[in-house]
Each structure stands twice: as C-alpha cells, then as structure tokens.
Design a protein around this motif. Structure first.
Motif, PDB file in Angstrom:
ATOM      1  N   TYR A  98      -0.906   4.265   4.786  1.00  0.00           N
ATOM      2  CA  TYR A  98      -2.279   3.799   4.597  1.00  0.00           C
ATOM      3  C   TYR A  98      -2.804   3.044   5.818  1.00  0.00           C
ATOM      4  O   TYR A  98      -3.963   3.215   6.204  1.00  0.00           O
ATOM      5  CB  TYR A  98      -2.351   2.905   3.355  1.00  0.00           C
ATOM      6  CG  TYR A  98      -3.700   2.237   3.187  1.00  0.00           C
ATOM      7  CD1 TYR A  98      -4.800   2.960   2.755  1.00  0.00           C
ATOM      8  CD2 TYR A  98      -3.869   0.876   3.484  1.00  0.00           C
ATOM      9  CE1 TYR A  98      -6.041   2.354   2.611  1.00  0.00           C
ATOM     10  CE2 TYR A  98      -5.102   0.261   3.346  1.00  0.00           C
ATOM     11  CZ  TYR A  98      -6.180   1.012   2.909  1.00  0.00           C
ATOM     12  OH  TYR A  98      -7.419   0.405   2.779  1.00  0.00           O
ATOM     13  N   TYR A 113       6.007   3.122  -1.207  1.00  0.00           N
ATOM     14  CA  TYR A 113       5.135   1.989  -0.898  1.00  0.00           C
ATOM     15  C   TYR A 113       5.545   1.345   0.421  1.00  0.00           C
ATOM     16  O   TYR A 113       6.717   1.331   0.792  1.00  0.00           O
ATOM     17  CB  TYR A 113       5.193   0.941  -2.013  1.00  0.00           C
ATOM     18  CG  TYR A 113       4.551   1.394  -3.302  1.00  0.00           C
ATOM     19  CD1 TYR A 113       3.170   1.414  -3.449  1.00  0.00           C
ATOM     20  CD2 TYR A 113       5.339   1.811  -4.378  1.00  0.00           C
ATOM     21  CE1 TYR A 113       2.586   1.835  -4.637  1.00  0.00           C
ATOM     22  CE2 TYR A 113       4.765   2.230  -5.569  1.00  0.00           C
ATOM     23  CZ  TYR A 113       3.379   2.240  -5.688  1.00  0.00           C
ATOM     24  OH  TYR A 113       2.800   2.658  -6.858  1.00  0.00           O
ATOM     25  N   HIS A 117      -6.389   0.372  -3.330  1.00  0.00           N
ATOM     26  CA  HIS A 117      -5.711   0.690  -2.078  1.00  0.00           C
ATOM     27  C   HIS A 117      -4.631  -0.326  -1.730  1.00  0.00           C
ATOM     28  O   HIS A 117      -3.619   0.022  -1.122  1.00  0.00           O
ATOM     29  CB  HIS A 117      -6.712   0.761  -0.922  1.00  0.00           C
ATOM     30  CG  HIS A 117      -7.537   1.995  -0.915  1.00  0.00           C
ATOM     31  ND1 HIS A 117      -8.909   1.976  -1.032  1.00  0.00           N
ATOM     32  CD2 HIS A 117      -7.191   3.306  -0.819  1.00  0.00           C
ATOM     33  CE1 HIS A 117      -9.377   3.216  -0.999  1.00  0.00           C
ATOM     34  NE2 HIS A 117      -8.352   4.034  -0.866  1.00  0.00           N
ATOM     35  N   LEU A 118      -4.885  -1.563  -2.072  1.00  0.00           N
ATOM     36  CA  LEU A 118      -3.979  -2.644  -1.666  1.00  0.00           C
ATOM     37  C   LEU A 118      -3.655  -3.535  -2.845  1.00  0.00           C
ATOM     38  O   LEU A 118      -4.498  -3.791  -3.704  1.00  0.00           O
ATOM     39  CB  LEU A 118      -4.620  -3.506  -0.572  1.00  0.00           C
ATOM     40  CG  LEU A 118      -4.823  -2.914   0.816  1.00  0.00           C
ATOM     41  CD1 LEU A 118      -5.623  -3.884   1.676  1.00  0.00           C
ATOM     42  CD2 LEU A 118      -3.490  -2.614   1.477  1.00  0.00           C
ATOM     43  N   SER A 172       0.853  -1.195   0.000  1.00  0.00           N
ATOM     44  CA  SER A 172       0.000   0.000   0.000  1.00  0.00           C
ATOM     45  C   SER A 172       0.884   1.240   0.000  1.00  0.00           C
ATOM     46  O   SER A 172       2.103   1.157   0.139  1.00  0.00           O
ATOM     47  CB  SER A 172      -0.915   0.006   1.232  1.00  0.00           C
ATOM     48  OG  SER A 172      -0.127   0.014   2.427  1.00  0.00           O
TER      49      SER A 172
END
Length: 410
Positions: A70, A251, A223-224, A66
C-alpha cells in the motif's frame, strides 16, 4: 572508626590542595565542560522526543497497518489495498499488549473546489472522536475538530485553506474518481482549519468523517489501521509482535519513524549540529586541563628534581602526576554531574521557547531531558579527558634531568 586514605593518596590529595588556585581553575574547566555536555545532550534528546511525539499525535500514530504494497502503490490504485473487515482486525490488534487504541482510516485523493477553483488534495476519512484523542498535537487555528455528529463536516490543513481562501463555516465540494471510472462528489461544510507539525502535510491534507468517506468511495473498507500505544518506547516490540501475527496474512506494519522522512532528516540535522557542539566542548576541556597541568608541572619542576635526586624513580613521578590528575578529574566530573543536573532541572522548570524546526509550522517549549547513560557518559568524558591531558606533561616531567630541574627557579 576513621576513614583513612592510603599514604600515597594522602600525599596526592595534599598536593592538590596545596595548589589551590591552579586546582580550582582545572576543576572549573572540567565541571563546566561536563555540565555543558549534559545540557547539550539533554537538549538534543528533548528535540528528538518532542518532534517524534508531535508526529505521532498529529499524523501517524505509533504504528500503521495496511495491506502489503500500500505504501508504494496505494496512491495509484487504492482499491487494490483495502482492508475488507477493519472492525475484526481492530479487535485482533487491541488484544496485543500495550495497544491503547486502534483507528480506521480510509484514504482518498481528489480535488476540493471552493466554487471558483480546484486544488488537488490528499484526504482521509477518520473516526472523529478517536482522532481527537490521537491528534493531541493538532492545533486548530480556526473552528474546531470534527465531531461524530458532523455528517457533512470537513477540516482542512492550513495550507489548503489559504490556497482556496476558505474559512470555518464556508462550503466546499470534494470530487474524486471511483475505480469504475465514475466521478463522485459531495458537499461539505468547513468546521475547522488545523495546523500540524509539518507544512508539507498541511498544504494538502483534508479530513472528513469515516462514514462520509465510505459513502464518497462506495465502500465499507479501510486502508489503514492506526495504532496508538501506551508508551512510545514500546513501538519496536509491538511492531515485531504484530509483524509475527499479521505479516503472514498479507499485512504490512510500519512504525512512526519509518513513515516520516521529515523526522529522519531533522534528526540528522540536529544530531550533526550538536555533535559539533559536543566536540567543541570536549576540546575546550582538553585545552584547559592541558594548560593547567603544564603550568602546575612547570612550577613544581624543582620538586620533581628533588624527588629524583632522593632516589624516586621516573615512573613514580609519572604515576604521581597521573594520580593527581585522575583525582582532580574524578572530583571535577562529580561536580560537573551535580552542577549539570541542577542546571537541567532549573532550565526545564522555566522552559526554552523554540521556533519551528525546518519545514514545520509549530514552535515548542524545549526542556533538558536527563538520561542516566548520557549523564554518566558526560562524567566519564570529563574524567578521561583530564587523564589524557596529563599524559604528555607527566612523561616530560618524569624525564627531566635532575641538574636542570634543581636549577629551575634559582
């Protein structure tokens, strides 16, 4: 050519077999203790493995990628942590050794309405066919998993379905607030109700097709990125490799055990419980061997007195007793390893039905997993415990007065 033991060890071996009943009792205690340690360790190891695999294949995958931050701020402001080109990132991850599959997920929070009342949920847009492969530990208690053809399908956690009284075939509305302040809603048909390993997850989880989630949230991002590896043992290596490659680009790469506080707490609970069990088994071995050695030495006091009277030094008596105990410990450890491995194989062939762990929904069938390190450690514990148990009795026997020793038993 015949194999011959040194004269000293031949004498030791004869002494052991001369006291057959006492030696058999000592060997039985060591064998059962070592076997108990092997079985307890293998049982605990199986709990850890099966619990981890259940979490991996129902929720987290092996790794989740992510945007930085996040996990801390994604619920409050998910629009700030979108992965803009998930398909491109997916190809980069698949190029890594050991990566078997990469799935995109789009997370959202909102309300689900059954026409009468609302319930707050944590939802995910998923790729149905890929999630079916990943989610092999998800159990559908009603209906079926999502399919690629389900444009308006939704699957609910068992807790969500119970709270709203929803069943497969019912209709439900999802309502979410967009970052711009608008409210978006879509109507879905419940196609399945699932049960995962975690009650907490099932109480709030819903899943819809990724295309529907993107329409609902008005974005083509994710998102993932969930990574499924060929082997769970490669998790740390793959995580380090991806951190080196993707970390400088903003990331965050999290492993499955970092994502599951439930797993860490359950692991700690079982580790403590069976740590006590291992300690009890060790104490039983020590006490049994100490008692057996003490009785043997008491019965042989005149023998040791005679040895001292004939010119043997106390150190020789001490070493003789230790050598006998060490040989018994070695034989007992080997017998315990063999007996423990056979019992582990038989138990694993039958299986042990287990209830769900704390805060879990699903029970499982436990096995005994034999790890070479644990097996060798159990044997070493039995051997060392036997040697330690003989130290004080051997010291006391080597220091006995010759007159008192010769008078013993008369």
């Amino acid at each position: 050519m015949k194999l011959r033991l040194p004269d000293g060890w031949t004498f030791v071996l004869r002494n052991i077999f001369r006291q057959r009943l006492r030696s058999a009792a000592t060997l039985a205690a060591i064998t059962l203790g070592v076997a108990g340690l092997i079985l307890a360790g293998g049982f605990v190891q199986d709990i850890f493995v099966q619990l981890g695999e259940a979490l991996i294949h129902s929720q987290t995958g092996h790794l989740q990628i992510s945007r930085q931050g996040y996990r801390e701020g994604g619920i409050r402001a998910p629009e700030r942590y979108l992965i803009e080109r998930p398909e491109q990132l997916q190809q980069e991850i698949l190029a890594q050794p050991g990566a078997e599959m990469v799935l995109a997920r789009l997370a959202f929070a909102g309300m689900i309405n059954n026409g009468k009342r609302d319930l707050g949920i944590i939802g995910e847009g998923v790729e149905p066919s890929a999630e079916a492969v990943l989610g092999s530990f998800l159990r559908y208690i009603e209906g079926r998993p999502l399919a690629d053809s389900d444009l308006d399908g939704i699957v609910l956690g068992q807790g969500v379905a119970r709270s709203l009284g929803l069943k497969a075939g019912d209709r439900a509305n999802l309502i979410i607030s967009l970052p711009q302040g608008a409210v978006n809603t879509l109507d879905f048909e419940v196609v399945g109700i699932f049960q995962s390993f975690s009650k907490e997850f099932d109480a709030r989880a819903v899943r819809i097709p990724l295309a529907a989630a993107r329409s609902l949230m008005d974005t083509q991002s994710a998102h993932l990125m969930v990574v499924l590896l060929s082997r769970t043992e490669d998790t740390e290596r793959a995580q380090a490799s991806l951190r080196e490659k993707l970390g400088p680009h903003g990331y965050e790469i999290a492993s499955w055990h970092e994502l599951s506080d439930f797993y860490d707490k359950t692991l700690e609970l079982y580790d403590r419980q069976f740590g006590v069990l291992r300690l009890i088994i060790l104490l039983m071995v020590l006490l049994s061997v100490v008692n057996s050695v003490n009785m043997t030495i008491f019965e042989r006091t005149r023998e040791f007195g005679t040895m001292l009277a004939l010119g043997d030094r106390p150190g020789q008596v001490f070493r003789l007793i230790l050598a006998e105990s060490a040989l018994i410990g070695l034989i007992g450890a080997l017998l315990g390893i063999g007996f423990g491995c056979v019992c582990a194989w038989l138990i694993s062939a039958i299986g042990i039905p287990m209830p769900p762990p704390p805060n879990a929904n699903i029970g499982y069938t436990a096995l005994i997993r034999l790890l070479p390190v644990d097996v060798v450690t159990a044997g070493a514990v039995g051997f060392v415990a036997t040697c330690l148990a003989a130290l004080l009795p051997a010291r006391r026997a080597s220091r006995v007065l010759i007159v008192d020793a010769l008078r013993q038993g008369t």
